[in-house]
Design a protein around this motif. Structure first.
Motif, PDB file in Angstrom:
ATOM      1  N   SER A 509       0.822  -1.435   0.283  1.00 22.65           N
ATOM      2  CA  SER A 509       0.222   0.001  -0.349  1.00 22.65           C
ATOM      3  C   SER A 509       0.264   0.949   0.155  1.00 22.65           C
ATOM      4  N   LEU A 510       1.935   1.383   0.631  1.00 17.06           N
ATOM      5  CA  LEU A 510       3.227   3.042   1.415  1.00 17.06           C
ATOM      6  C   LEU A 510       3.161   2.616  -0.494  1.00 17.06           C
ATOM      7  N   ALA A 511       3.839   1.444  -0.340  1.00 16.42           N
ATOM      8  CA  ALA A 511       4.629   1.367  -2.600  1.00 16.42           C
ATOM      9  C   ALA A 511       3.737   1.782  -3.800  1.00 16.42           C
ATOM     10  N   ASP A 512       2.386   1.970  -3.396  1.00 19.67           N
ATOM     11  CA  ASP A 512       1.306   2.215  -4.285  1.00 19.67           C
ATOM     12  C   ASP A 512       0.767   3.636  -3.944  1.00 19.67           C
ATOM     13  N   CYS A 513       0.746   4.013  -2.714  1.00 18.57           N
ATOM     14  CA  CYS A 513       0.764   5.084  -2.558  1.00 18.57           C
ATOM     15  C   CYS A 513       2.117   6.534  -3.210  1.00 18.57           C
ATOM     16  N   ILE A 514       3.425   5.594  -3.154  1.00 17.96           N
ATOM     17  CA  ILE A 514       4.939   6.733  -3.857  1.00 17.96           C
ATOM     18  C   ILE A 514       4.063   6.586  -5.604  1.00 17.96           C
ATOM     19  N   PHE A 515       4.277   5.369  -5.372  1.00 22.25           N
ATOM     20  CA  PHE A 515       3.950   5.392  -7.455  1.00 22.25           C
ATOM     21  C   PHE A 515       2.713   6.052  -7.628  1.00 22.25           C
ATOM     22  N   SER A 516       1.628   6.012  -6.966  1.00 19.45           N
ATOM     23  CA  SER A 516       0.422   6.879  -7.416  1.00 19.45           C
ATOM     24  C   SER A 516       0.748   8.271  -7.412  1.00 19.45           C
ATOM     25  N   GLY A 517       0.601   8.905  -6.227  1.00 14.18           N
ATOM     26  CA  GLY A 517       1.301  10.016  -5.628  1.00 14.18           C
ATOM     27  C   GLY A 517       1.766  10.678  -6.762  1.00 14.18           C
ATOM     28  N   ARG A 518       3.118  10.392  -7.086  1.00 11.33           N
ATOM     29  CA  ARG A 518       3.769  10.610  -8.236  1.00 11.33           C
ATOM     30  C   ARG A 518       3.458  10.351  -9.892  1.00 11.33           C
ATOM     31  N   ARG A 519       2.634   9.383 -10.045  1.00 13.82           N
ATOM     32  CA  ARG A 519       2.044   9.803 -10.815  1.00 13.82           C
ATOM     33  C   ARG A 519       1.111  11.043 -10.656  1.00 13.82           C
TER      34      ARG A 519
END
Length: 538
Positions: A509-519
């Motif tokens: 979830s944290l990794a996806d937050c970083i990935f999707s947040g940057r996107r």
């Protein structure tokens, strides 16, 4: 409105957790004037988390630990773990960019460490910061791709999510982001063409804001561990909002990013979308009330995976418990006990009515007790002691222990016989558990440890929601039911459907937050500057 009750920015981000901070940083670095607002003091569930980022493919941390991993191996594992919740191309982009993601975080000051945990655990002790945080080594997965430890825990004692978020917050402010705390988003502002052009907020300032900050801090933690404290403090914070918050409109020239978390604190939404999931510990803050999702749907956005809730039932550490046998009320085997705790929780709820018991023998209990000091942090040690003392029945025989626990004795005997016979003969475990975790249970007295899903302060069952707004997987733009975008609106983290929205492992979830947040942050800026939003910058 006018004057002091209006602000203007290029990009407005709603929510200042990991996803919101990453969106703000990327937008600011792309040249946008950014305002990020948060109803509380910032951090959200990210700051309360274990600070674990799921990353692989050969990160600098993995290489320093002597671990071999490839993006292909990471992709093959996750493809089986998360299914088709996102497209193969999006999952591939996530895996291929994982090495750079860790570098990006490290450049912001997030401290990682190449201290590899030598045993299987749900969360490592303060001596280890790289570990197997999913089911990579479990039966059915290791045949698909070589397993590798991909749980990158930020270095910090205890629960280290606060360490990770502190560096993200510092990075956002260093990039020139304006952070408005004690500011809650009430409505999105749309233009005549339906484009999102701003956010109407309610903001506290002065002494009410300071009091609100104190109340919300302690309602979040330790309120997460002691819900009565949260129930006492949060209503007082809400009362301050009603009495003292003043309207503020923030105009967004380029776009608005919704990153306000999930809805685990919204009981009505949980009853509506996930009625089977109850009795667990809401893993979030009072801000995880679905407000970001509500803002999006009010603007015409579609939602998906709202019934997807991750329920965690961890049995390790101590790692000796991986040799136990998990059974239901009929004495049937539930699943491979070496799977990640979210898989155990899902199996218990989906197929066994939420009831389950770990069968252990005297030798296993001795090993587990020896491992308590070396393998656990304080809360794991407390939970294991409670499990062994207060949720345990013993018996000299399988029939006796089954009778005390209310488990079908014939079913338990058959399950244990199949397990022990396979172990003695060197055959595959009936539930697919890898051989290194299998041990015959032959030393009486036997014990059944009740790990059923239910409310317990001493042995909680954490839960979080995984679904949210439907987004374009190339840009993070929020989509309507028919697939067309809600212009000017983007979403990230648990406010949006993402990589972990169907199956969760620690750090994903944290990794996806970083990935999707940057996107989302980059795309919200690109949408107005004419840059190619499909260019992969991750």
């Amino acid at each position: 409105m006018g004057g002091d009750d209006e602000l203007v920015a290029d990009v407005v981000v709603v929510g200042f957790g990991a996803a919101g901070a990453c969106a703000a940083i990327e937008a600011a670095r792309a040249g946008a004037d950014v305002i990020v607002l948060d109803r509380f003091g910032g951090g959200g569930s990210s700051a309360l988390s274990g600070g674990v980022v799921y990353a692989g493919g050969g990160t600098s941390v993995q290489r320093a630990a002597g671990v071999t991993d490839t993006p292909d191996a990471m992709f093959e594992y996750l493809r089986r773990e998360v299914g088709d919740v996102v497209s193969a191309s999006t999952l591939r982009r996530f895996c291929d960019g994982s090495v750079d993601m860790v570098t990006w975080l490290a450049d912001l000051g997030v401290p990682f460490e190449a201290s590899l945990c030598p045993y299987k655990t749900s969360y490592p002790s303060n001596r280890h910061y790289l570990y197997y945080s999913g089911s990579e080594a479990a039966g059915g997965f290791r045949d698909a791709a070589p397993p590798a430890p991909r749980g990158h825990r930020a270095r910090g004692r205890g629960i280290s999510g606060g360490v990770l978020f502190a560096q993200l917050a510092r990075g956002a402010r260093a990039a020139g982001v304006r952070v408005l705390t004690q500011s809650s988003a009430a409505e999105l502002v749309t233009g005549p063409d339906g484009r999102v052009v701003g956010v109407d907020c309610r903001r506290l300032t002065g002494r009410p804001a300071a009091t609100h900050r104190w109340l919300s801090k302690y309602a979040a933690k330790p309120g997460i561990y002691y819900p009565p404290l949260r129930r006492a403090l949060h209503p007082r914070a809400e009362a301050l909002e009603r009495r003292h918050a003043r309207p503020l409109r923030i105009h967004a020239r380029h776009g608005v990013v919704l990153a306000a978390g999930g809805f685990i604190e919204n009981r009505a939404l949980l009853r509506q979308h996930a009625p089977a999931f109850r009795g667990g510990l809401a893993l979030g803050t009072p801000g995880d009330d679905g407000s970001g999702i509500r803002l999006g749907t009010a603007a015409g956005a579609a939602t998906a995976e709202l019934g997807s809730v991750s329920v965690w039932r961890f049995i390790s550490p101590p790692s000796a418990f991986l040799g136990s046998v998990l059974v239901d009320a009929a004495g049937r085997r539930v699943c491979d006990e070496s799977r990640y705790g979210a898989a155990l929780g899902d199996a218990l709820i989906a197929r066994h009515g939420g009831r389950g018991w770990l069968l252990v023998d005297a030798g296993l209990v001795r090993d587990a007790r020896r491992q308590l000091r070396s393998q656990t942090v304080w809360f794991q040690r407390m939970q294991t002691e409670y499990l062994l003392r207060s949720r345990r029945v013993d018996g000299a025989t399988l029939d006796e222990v089954a009778g005390k626990a209310g488990v079908d004795a014939a079913g338990l005997r058959a399950t244990v016989a199949a397990h022990n016979d396979a172990a003695a003969a060197g055959l595959a475990d009936p539930a697919g558990k890898p051989a290194e975790f299998v041990r015959p249970l032959v030393q009486p007295p036997y014990a059944l440890l009740d790990i059923s899903i239910g409310p317990s302060m001493y042995y909680p069952c954490p839960m979080l929601t995984l679904g949210g707004l439907v987004v374009d997987e190339d840009t993070g733009a929020v989509l309507r039911q028919g697939g067309e975008p809600v212009h000017g609106l983007f979403a990230a983290g648990r406010s949006a459907v993402g990589i972990c929205s169907r199956s969760y492992v620690s750090g994903l979830s944290l990794a996806d937050c970083i990935f999707s947040g940057r996107r989302a942050g980059r795309s919200a800026t690109d949408a107005a500057t004419g840059l190619d939003t499909n260019e992969n910058v991750f």
